[in-house]
Design a protein around this motif. Structure first.
Motif, mmCIF file in Angstrom:
data_model
loop_
_atom_site.group_PDB
_atom_site.id
_atom_site.type_symbol
_atom_site.label_atom_id
_atom_site.label_comp_id
_atom_site.label_asym_id
_atom_site.label_seq_id
_atom_site.Cartn_x
_atom_site.Cartn_y
_atom_site.Cartn_z
ATOM 1 N N ILE A 1 -9.636 0.713 -2.042
ATOM 2 C CA ILE A 1 -8.551 1.627 -3.372
ATOM 3 C C ILE A 1 -7.250 0.725 -1.981
ATOM 4 N N PHE B 1 -5.373 -1.455 -5.691
ATOM 5 C CA PHE B 1 -4.306 -1.121 -5.936
ATOM 6 C C PHE B 1 -3.476 -1.741 -5.155
ATOM 7 N N VAL C 1 -2.363 4.653 -4.029
ATOM 8 C CA VAL C 1 -2.209 4.609 -2.658
ATOM 9 C C VAL C 1 -2.366 5.429 -1.750
ATOM 10 N N ALA D 1 -3.889 8.338 -3.395
ATOM 11 C CA ALA D 1 -5.293 8.448 -3.147
ATOM 12 C C ALA D 1 -5.956 8.737 -1.610
#
Length: 448
Positions: free
Chosen positions: A271, A275, A424, A427
């Motif tokens: 992730i 990103f 990020v 997440a």
């Protein structure tokens, strides 16, 4: 704190008299936490086995980084095509992925010392051949160059997970975070110094020497590793066959699906890199937003590594972290916020500062995630877990470059970076809520 052991210190097993014996971890002697608590913890270097491994890594990192600069330069010099420079990255990536996974399975099925010696020697020979081909008429041959690049990538893909898998056997569970911080810090020194030295040699027209330094580094590493005792994985080992190695990869992924904490160490890094990896936008920023700044591109490329190096040198506290899962999530949040700042930065110095903060966060995350893999995974799975780790670390930034480049082309650099950083951060909050076992993971619960 000296990097040398105390008088009378010996290897866990004498490499000649103790042939066939298995190494026992030498407990790492910890310094008092009140003494230089922020300075990098060098206590693993008191362990003679780890000291050989560490200096082997140090010997190879400078040359490897020089080769990473020399290869694309030589490809462009031979072809004049940026597309073929990009193809060269794929030529290196494919064996890295394939042999990274297979190499982890191999490292769980044979003596890891022997495997490091074989792959290290293979890398030394291949790098020497790279140096020789640079002397060919016309400056080399693109097809031969690609074959050698693929070969050295394959050797590295097997060697690196094996080196990581042996660390717990050398220093014990308690010494793993500090040992990882030391290894990753010396890598950052190579990342910064290697390209600079390669640039000097290339400007002097000496590609041969750039590759030769790489070959020499691998040779030194092999000589150091010869002094280690046998390092077989726990469990039964037998004759190695390709089918068994492939099945071993499948067994590794099956195991990973049952271990949410270990699985998330890979997910959170994917992730973060997918990103918020910023490298693809550096050229555009250096020519547009920071066009008035001399050597702006060089500073942008150095920013993340400088931050990682500074964090490595002040990482004494990282080796004492108990709630490793929570700190990993916090470090990746720092990475995301710093990338948001980078996307909005209007001056070069502010952009580089944000990249340095991002690099510091990434360093903490990398040290702790690797430590979690090495301590929470059983010994007979460590090679495979480190193989997956290598694939994720290598593949994530490349996917991130694709995402950042595509969005920057369509909507601008700021949108690409700010949106990625926000994703990020959000997440990591989702991971903390959905996978509480990762958030609450403690190193003390795995210590044996």
């Amino acid at each position: 704190m000296t990097a040398h052991g105390t008088p009378g210190e010996q290897l866990p097993v004498d490499p000649v008299e103790g042939a066939g014996k298995v190494a026992e971890p030498v407990p790492v002697r910890r310094r008092p936490t009140s003494s230089r608590g922020w300075a990098i913890d060098t206590s693993p270097l008191h362990n003679p086995g780890y000291r050989r491994l560490f200096w082997g890594v140090a010997a190879t990192m400078l040359g490897q980084q020089m080769t990473l600069v020399a290869v694309p330069f030589q490809v462009y010099d031979l072809t004049g095509s940026s597309l073929l420079v990009g193809v060269t990255s794929i030529v290196a990536l494919v064996p890295l992925v394939v042999f990274g996974l297979l190499g982890g399975a191999i490292a769980d099925a044979m003596d890891r010392r022997r495997l490091m010696l074989v792959t290290g020697a293979g890398s030394a020979v291949t790098s020497a051949l790279l140096a020789v081909q640079a002397l060919l008429p016309g400056g080399g041959n693109i097809w031969l160059l690609w074959v050698l690049v693929a070969a050295v990538s394959g050797f590295t893909a097997v060697n690196q997970p094996t080196r990581s898998a042996v660390i717990p056997a050398l220093v014990g569970t308690a010494g793993v975070p500090a040992a990882n911080a030391l290894a990753m810090t010396v890598r950052q020194v190579g990342v910064i110094a290697g390209p600079l030295l390669a640039g000097v040699l290339i400007s002097l027209g000496d590609l041969f020497l750039a590759y030769a330094v790489d070959a020499l580094g691998f040779l030194v590493a092999v000589l150091l590793l010869r002094g280690l005792p046998p390092l077989p994985p726990a469990g039964r080992t037998g004759p190695l066959r390709l089918g068994a190695a492939v099945r071993g990869v499948g067994e590794g992924f099956t195991f990973l699906r049952t271990q949410p904490v270990l699985l998330m160490t890979f997910v959170v890094d994917v992730i973060a890199m997918l990103f918020a990896w910023p490298q693809a936008v550096f050229p555009e920023l250096s020519e547009t937003r920071f066009e008035g700044s001399p050597n702006g591109l060089g500073w942008l490329f150095a920013g993340v590594s400088v931050g990682a190096l500074l964090m490595g040198l002040t990482s004494g506290w990282v080796s004492r972290v108990d709630r490793q899962g929570a700190v990993v999530l916090a470090a990746i949040v720092v990475w995301g916020i710093a990338i948001i700042g980078f996307g909005l930065a209007s001056t070069l110095w502010l952009a580089v500062l944000c990249l340095a903060v991002a690099g510091a966060g990434d360093m903490v995350s990398a040290v702790l995630r690797s430590s979690m893999l090495q301590t929470a995974a059983p010994d007979d799975m460590r090679g495979r877990m480190q193989g997956v780790f290598l694939v994720v670390v290598a593949g994530g930034p490349r996917l991130g470059d694709l995402r950042a480049g595509a969005i920057a082309s369509a909507a601008g650099v700021s949108v690409a970076m700010v949106s990625g950083g926000i994703v990020v951060v959000v997440a990591m909050v989702v991971v903390a809520l959905v996978v509480p076992s990762f958030l609450h993971f403690r190193a003390s619960r795995t210590a044996g």
